[in-house]
Design a protein around this motif. Sequence first.
Motif, PDB file in Angstrom:
ATOM      1  N   SER A 215      33.176  47.108  39.715  1.00  0.00           N
ATOM      2  CA  SER A 215      34.152  46.020  39.660  1.00  0.00           C
ATOM      3  C   SER A 215      33.552  44.664  39.976  1.00  0.00           C
ATOM      4  CB  SER A 215      35.308  46.308  40.626  1.00  0.00           C
ATOM      5  OG  SER A 215      36.024  47.465  40.233  1.00  0.00           O
TER       6      SER A 215
ATOM      7  N   VAL B 144      39.236  39.147  43.161  1.00  0.00           N
ATOM      8  CA  VAL B 144      38.744  40.525  43.250  1.00  0.00           C
ATOM      9  C   VAL B 144      37.218  40.530  43.313  1.00  0.00           C
ATOM     10  CG1 VAL B 144      38.687  42.793  42.141  1.00  0.00           C
ATOM     11  CG2 VAL B 144      40.776  41.407  42.059  1.00  0.00           C
ATOM     12  N   ARG B 145      36.584  39.742  42.458  1.00  0.00           N
ATOM     13  CA  ARG B 145      35.112  39.660  42.519  1.00  0.00           C
ATOM     14  C   ARG B 145      34.660  39.206  43.900  1.00  0.00           C
ATOM     15  NH1 ARG B 145      36.040  36.706  37.726  1.00  0.00           N
ATOM     16  NH2 ARG B 145      35.135  34.792  38.588  1.00  0.00           N
TER      17      ARG B 145
ATOM     18  N   ASP C  75      46.155  41.587  40.818  1.00  0.00           N
ATOM     19  CA  ASP C  75      44.824  41.307  41.371  1.00  0.00           C
ATOM     20  C   ASP C  75      44.850  41.233  42.899  1.00  0.00           C
ATOM     21  OD1 ASP C  75      46.174  38.914  41.508  1.00  0.00           O
ATOM     22  OD2 ASP C  75      44.664  37.738  40.438  1.00  0.00           O
TER      23      ASP C  75
ATOM     24  N   ARG D 295      44.279  44.756  43.877  1.00  0.00           N
ATOM     25  CA  ARG D 295      42.889  45.142  43.619  1.00  0.00           C
ATOM     26  C   ARG D 295      41.958  44.572  44.683  1.00  0.00           C
ATOM     27  NH1 ARG D 295      43.932  43.136  38.547  1.00  0.00           N
ATOM     28  NH2 ARG D 295      42.013  41.907  38.354  1.00  0.00           N
TER      29      ARG D 295
ATOM     30  N   ARG E 189      40.379  49.528  40.006  1.00  0.00           N
ATOM     31  CA  ARG E 189      39.902  49.479  38.619  1.00  0.00           C
ATOM     32  C   ARG E 189      41.018  49.373  37.589  1.00  0.00           C
ATOM     33  NH1 ARG E 189      35.122  54.143  39.058  1.00  0.00           N
ATOM     34  NH2 ARG E 189      34.060  53.176  40.838  1.00  0.00           N
TER      35      ARG E 189
ATOM     36  N   ASP F   7      34.944  42.086  37.663  1.00  0.00           N
ATOM     37  CA  ASP F   7      36.394  42.069  37.459  1.00  0.00           C
ATOM     38  C   ASP F   7      36.802  40.709  36.883  1.00  0.00           C
ATOM     39  OD1 ASP F   7      39.012  43.695  38.713  1.00  0.00           O
ATOM     40  OD2 ASP F   7      39.335  41.537  38.512  1.00  0.00           O
ATOM     41  N   ASN F   8      37.881  40.687  36.124  1.00  0.00           N
ATOM     42  CA  ASN F   8      38.283  39.418  35.499  1.00  0.00           C
ATOM     43  C   ASN F   8      38.918  38.446  36.487  1.00  0.00           C
ATOM     44  OD1 ASN F   8      40.833  40.977  35.597  1.00  0.00           O
ATOM     45  ND2 ASN F   8      41.626  39.290  34.367  1.00  0.00           N
ATOM     46  N   SER F   9      39.244  38.906  37.696  1.00  0.00           N
ATOM     47  CA  SER F   9      39.868  38.049  38.706  1.00  0.00           C
ATOM     48  C   SER F   9      38.826  37.544  39.696  1.00  0.00           C
ATOM     49  CB  SER F   9      40.947  38.831  39.464  1.00  0.00           C
ATOM     50  OG  SER F   9      41.311  38.163  40.652  1.00  0.00           O
TER      51      SER F   9
ATOM     52  N   GLU G 128      41.172  42.824  31.423  1.00  0.00           N
ATOM     53  CA  GLU G 128      42.207  42.731  32.456  1.00  0.00           C
ATOM     54  C   GLU G 128      42.943  44.058  32.573  1.00  0.00           C
ATOM     55  OE1 GLU G 128      46.135  39.985  33.507  1.00  0.00           O
ATOM     56  OE2 GLU G 128      44.922  39.599  31.726  1.00  0.00           O
TER      57      GLU G 128
END
Length: 463
Positions: free
Chosen positions: A339, A347-348, A313, A316, A308, A342-344, A234
Amino acid sequence: MRFLMALGAVAFGAGCAHSSNGNNALTPGQGATAQELSAKAQQAYEALDFNTCADGFKAAAEVATDAEERAESFYRAAGCASLAGHLDAAVPLVKRAVQSGYFDAAHLQYNPELAALHAQPDWEAIVTGAQANLAKAPEAPFPVPTLAGLDAFGSKKVDREAVRRVFGLEVGKPIVYSAAYFKQKEALLRGQYELAFVKTGMTLFVAEEHKGKAFVVVDMVDVEDQARLRFLPEPKGHLPDPEGLAARWNDYQQRVWSLQMMGKLDESSSCQVTHCIGGFGHPQLVDFEPEFLAKVPQQLDALTAVLREDADDEKRAAAAFLLAYAPTPEETVRRLVPSIRDNSKSVRNSVVRVLTALQQAATQPLVDVATVVDAVSMPTTTDRNKATYLLSYLLEDLPEDALKAQRAGLIHQLGETLVAMSALQQPINRDPAVMVLQQLSGEKHETAEAWREWLARQPRTER
């Protein structure tokens, strides 16, 4: 198939005007605005702290100067009170919502947060009051959708019927999305079956042949399959928003959503780059794209850094969309690909959405096949459907000899996943899987059972 937004991003919750339990919720006496109180209440709602969220929304209603805002805040407070089990507090709150003008009678009747109130003596009078308000309303509310499909995906031990029992959902019935209700059911499912991950997504179709229909997907990951939950750390940074571009994008996106929900968005309008979410043809949208065209190319490095490194988020995700305005598709891809994990989820979703649009418009591969195959294995439906569309467009652009060379490996890696997706009810999850299966097989089949039979016929060396 053109799809719009997943309503997992639009939560309708409520709170309870009951004990604050010593929390630090703001109150009218502290001089807080209705917006500040609502924001605090929403945080409590998302944390499933229903006592605090009820107090907060009730306080927001008490200081609201706008009648519609006041009614909505009382309504939210009633939902939270009901979720907290304080029916004696919830009933007066929903009454005050209706007395303040709340008129979405269908939402009131089908909101799962208020289901416990249906047996209360005053319930029918409350519904009648909302219906009377509706008859006088200047504009009808957005219709409550019908649940057209329920899918369970990703677990070897939990099937669709088990999910239906836990969630209490019925296909063919009206459905109102409740983030809190779904979170409660996710926790119940996770504990009952010892799952590593459970997430519910609901997609509402507002156009084309599925207009007015909603599809719910419950994504799961078994404990022994936790590699699918591998994400980037994160981000912890707090970077400046270059020329306010992220804020402007989020403003644009909110206006698109509002116009779409009101049926006022021109579906034929486009943008000057490969990807945008709603075009710029409406008068409320025309000023945005010239700004993006002029400013984004000068801020590519700053926007990439936001994507990044920023802890927010929402910023991002906006940066990912804005990078579609890079001078070339290759430049956009280079900045977005790192990305993908990404952890979100949001965002992904933004990253893969832009990559998919770029590859769809391209005539040669822009993204490495292995990177996309890995993305298909990610845990949520918003990851999976766009990554699978991306893979389909990528395979279209691969030279024939390259596709032939990779065919066996792709069937080995993705065959089971694609066949499982071909059995899903939601079109935007099923259709891309079928597209890829057709590309890999050179065949066409109408059912998931037929695709499973095809997969079973593949030589062991390809499996």
